[in-house]
Scaffold this active site. Structure first.
Site, PDB file in Angstrom:
ATOM      1  N   GLU A 160      -3.470   2.544  -6.912  1.00  0.00           N
ATOM      2  CA  GLU A 160      -2.030   2.614  -7.162  1.00  0.00           C
ATOM      3  C   GLU A 160      -1.561   1.288  -7.757  1.00  0.00           C
ATOM      4  OE1 GLU A 160       1.769   4.406  -4.678  1.00  0.00           O
ATOM      5  OE2 GLU A 160       0.203   3.350  -3.583  1.00  0.00           O
ATOM      6  N   LYS A 169      12.907  -1.196  12.013  1.00  0.00           N
ATOM      7  CA  LYS A 169      12.260  -2.436  11.591  1.00  0.00           C
ATOM      8  C   LYS A 169      12.132  -2.377  10.062  1.00  0.00           C
ATOM      9  CE  LYS A 169       9.240  -5.723  10.665  1.00  0.00           C
ATOM     10  NZ  LYS A 169       9.173  -6.069   9.218  1.00  0.00           N
ATOM     11  N   CYS A 171       6.174   5.372  -4.552  1.00  0.00           N
ATOM     12  CA  CYS A 171       4.939   6.027  -4.137  1.00  0.00           C
ATOM     13  C   CYS A 171       4.708   7.346  -4.848  1.00  0.00           C
ATOM     14  CB  CYS A 171       4.932   6.239  -2.622  1.00  0.00           C
ATOM     15  SG  CYS A 171       6.398   7.096  -2.022  1.00  0.00           S
ATOM     16  N   GLU A 190       4.384   8.411   5.855  1.00  0.00           N
ATOM     17  CA  GLU A 190       4.514   8.662   4.416  1.00  0.00           C
ATOM     18  C   GLU A 190       3.841   7.485   3.736  1.00  0.00           C
ATOM     19  OE1 GLU A 190       5.391   8.135   0.838  1.00  0.00           O
ATOM     20  OE2 GLU A 190       7.454   7.768   1.488  1.00  0.00           O
TER      21      GLU A 190
END
Length: 487
Positions: free
Chosen positions: A391, A182, A291, A257
């Site tokens: 972030e 997906k 990331c 993750e």
């Protein structure tokens, strides 16, 4: 214009389910927007639960024969996919640049990176070893074998649409599992193109299916369908926590993750040219939308002025522009929300005393229709500012002074995230101390780009569960079975 060479037809994109190309059963589509121009790249099928059910059923059926192949037989398919990815490297890179704004040259690098996972796992699959255990009785033999976990689902992100897919699908395939992918709605065309390569490689129907559409209904089916034994997800920590809750009802195995907030530490004995180049490579790769990119740049007070001067000069030399241009180094943000978050972080920092060393605003002029923000460097940053705790996911580099090793390690670790950290030093004793003291799953010591297929990738704390890459990434798709044999 995109040169597909028959790889994909942007006017008629379909999902790849059980070896067949299918539109959504309800006939719905969604638009993929080029963030460099604001124009529609293509319309993609908006699949849901029905298509996901079909993909899962096909994966279950295919698992019966796929899992019985030898590791070497399965590896041949991965090596063929590896070959095809290199053959269609240009087309795959163009697709990524158009759909999610990755600079073209960088996108070509991602194709190589993605293909490297297929090659690595094709080779590593031949080393799925078991073991024998000394028995406690003369008439027994004890052994452990490792078998594929079954049907798995891979939920992939938009920022590395090909590499994150091969990093999940590669080990699943060679382990003997079958997969449903997906992809993110911002980058589904890359996944569809990979589906085309799967077809061209002759991979049996049902071994890999690609379902595109809204996350809600597809995810619901994946998590509620008992046939799916394992899910691998790359995305935000917030969504990851929701998936942990959803998985609890059937105790599905998860690999997660998740988010990061990487510190980048420059000690007083570092090679400042090398450190500044590393900081630019880490921070501005994929326009700061990774990331593992440097989110907090800590520089020893004694060298902060010199480092900042070198760093700003390098940042100002970066070329911003339409991602399809091979000379461009910084492309657009992927979405309006992403651009607005960058603006919020910069505004918050400036309102609390930070200083602009360069950048600090949207790009105007001929790029005004795109989602561009100037590569930005902030000085005078402190812990009261959002950018030191959230972030950013954009091209903004905050520089923070420090005085002692103990102080900077404490600040670096003061986050719920633990994915990646970087530091530069020429002192071997410090290198050992700092590497062991930083609470992060990946450490780049004098290395701003540490990720490779043969090494484990994953985080500590709220940055995730499990590892991808290396032999550890293959372990995630295997079950250990203990056999006690009497005679």
């Amino acid at each position: 214009m995109l040169k597909t060479s028959g790889l994909v037809d942007l006017t008629e994109l379909k999902m790849y389910v059980n070896g067949e190309w299918k539109a959504a059963q309800n006939g719905e589509t969604f638009s993929v927007i080029n963030p460099s121009t604001g124009k529609v790249v293509a319309k993609v099928p908006n699949g849901g639960r029905q298509e996901t059910q079909q993909a899962i059923a096909a994966a279950e059926q295919a698992f019966k024969s796929w899992s019985k192949l030898t590791a070497m037989e399965r590896a041949k398919y991965l090596l063929k996919l590896h070959e095809l990815m290199h053959e269609y490297k240009h087309e795959l890179a163009e697709i990524m640049s158009l759909e999610m704004g990755k600079p073209f040259t960088e996108a070509e690098g991602e194709v190589d990176f993605a293909a490297s996972y297929l090659q690595w796992f094709a080779e590593e699959g031949r080393r799925i070893y078991g073991e024998t255990i000394p028995a406690s009785a003369a008439n027994k033999r004890l052994m452990v074998i490792r078998q594929p976990i079954g049907v798995v689902a891979a939920i992939t992100p938009w920022n590395f649409p090909l590499a994150m897919m091969t990093r999940k699908v590669g080990p699943a395939m060679v382990a003997g599992c079958t997969s449903i992918v997906k992809p993110a709605k911002q980058s589904p065309i890359s996944a569809i193109a990979f589906g085309k390569l799967v077809e061209m490689a002759g991979v049996p129907a049902g071994v890999v299916s690609i379902v595109t559409g809204n996350a809600g209904p597809i995810s619901d089916e994946i998590f509620e369908n008992p046939i799916v034994r394992k899910i691998s997800f790359t995305g935000s920590t917030e969504v990851g926590k929701m998936l942990v809750t959803k998985s609890a009802h059937q105790l599905k195995r998860l690999s997660l993750e998740l988010g990061g907030h990487a510190p980048f530490i420059v000690f007083e004995d570092a090679d400042l040219e090398e450190a500044a180049a590393g900081a630019v490579a880490s921070k501005f790769r994929n326009t700061g939308q990774t990331c593992v990119c440097a989110n907090r740049i800590y520089v020893h007070r004694s060298v902060i002025e010199k480092f900042s001067e070198i760093f700003v000069e390098k940042v100002q030399s970066l070329k911003v522009g339409n991602s399809i241009d091979p000379s461009v180094q910084v492309g657009p943000l992927v979405s309006k929300d992403g651009l607005e978050k960058v603006e919020e972080h910069v505004h918050d920092a400036l309102s609390k005393g930070a200083r602009l060393l360069c950048g600090g605003q949207r790009v105007s002029g001929e790029l005004a229709d795109g989602l561009f923000y100037e590569p930005t460097v902030l000085a005078g940053v402190n812990t009261d500012m959002l950018i030191t705790s959230e972030e950013t996911f954009g091209p903004v580099a905050p520089i923070i002074p420090f005085d002692t090793e103990e102080e900077v390690i404490e600040h670096a670790n003061s986050t719920e995230y633990g994915l990646a950290a970087y530091f530069y030093t020429q002192n071997i004793s410090r290198a050992v101390r700092v590497s062991e003291a930083l609470e992060f799953g990946i450490i780049g010591m004098n290395d701003a780009i540490p990720t490779v297929a043969q090494a484990p990738f994953g985080g500590m704390k709220e940055s995730g569960v499990g590892r991808e890459g290396g032999h550890q990434g293959l372990d995630e798709y295997l079950e250990e079975k203990y056999i006690s044999m009497g005679f």
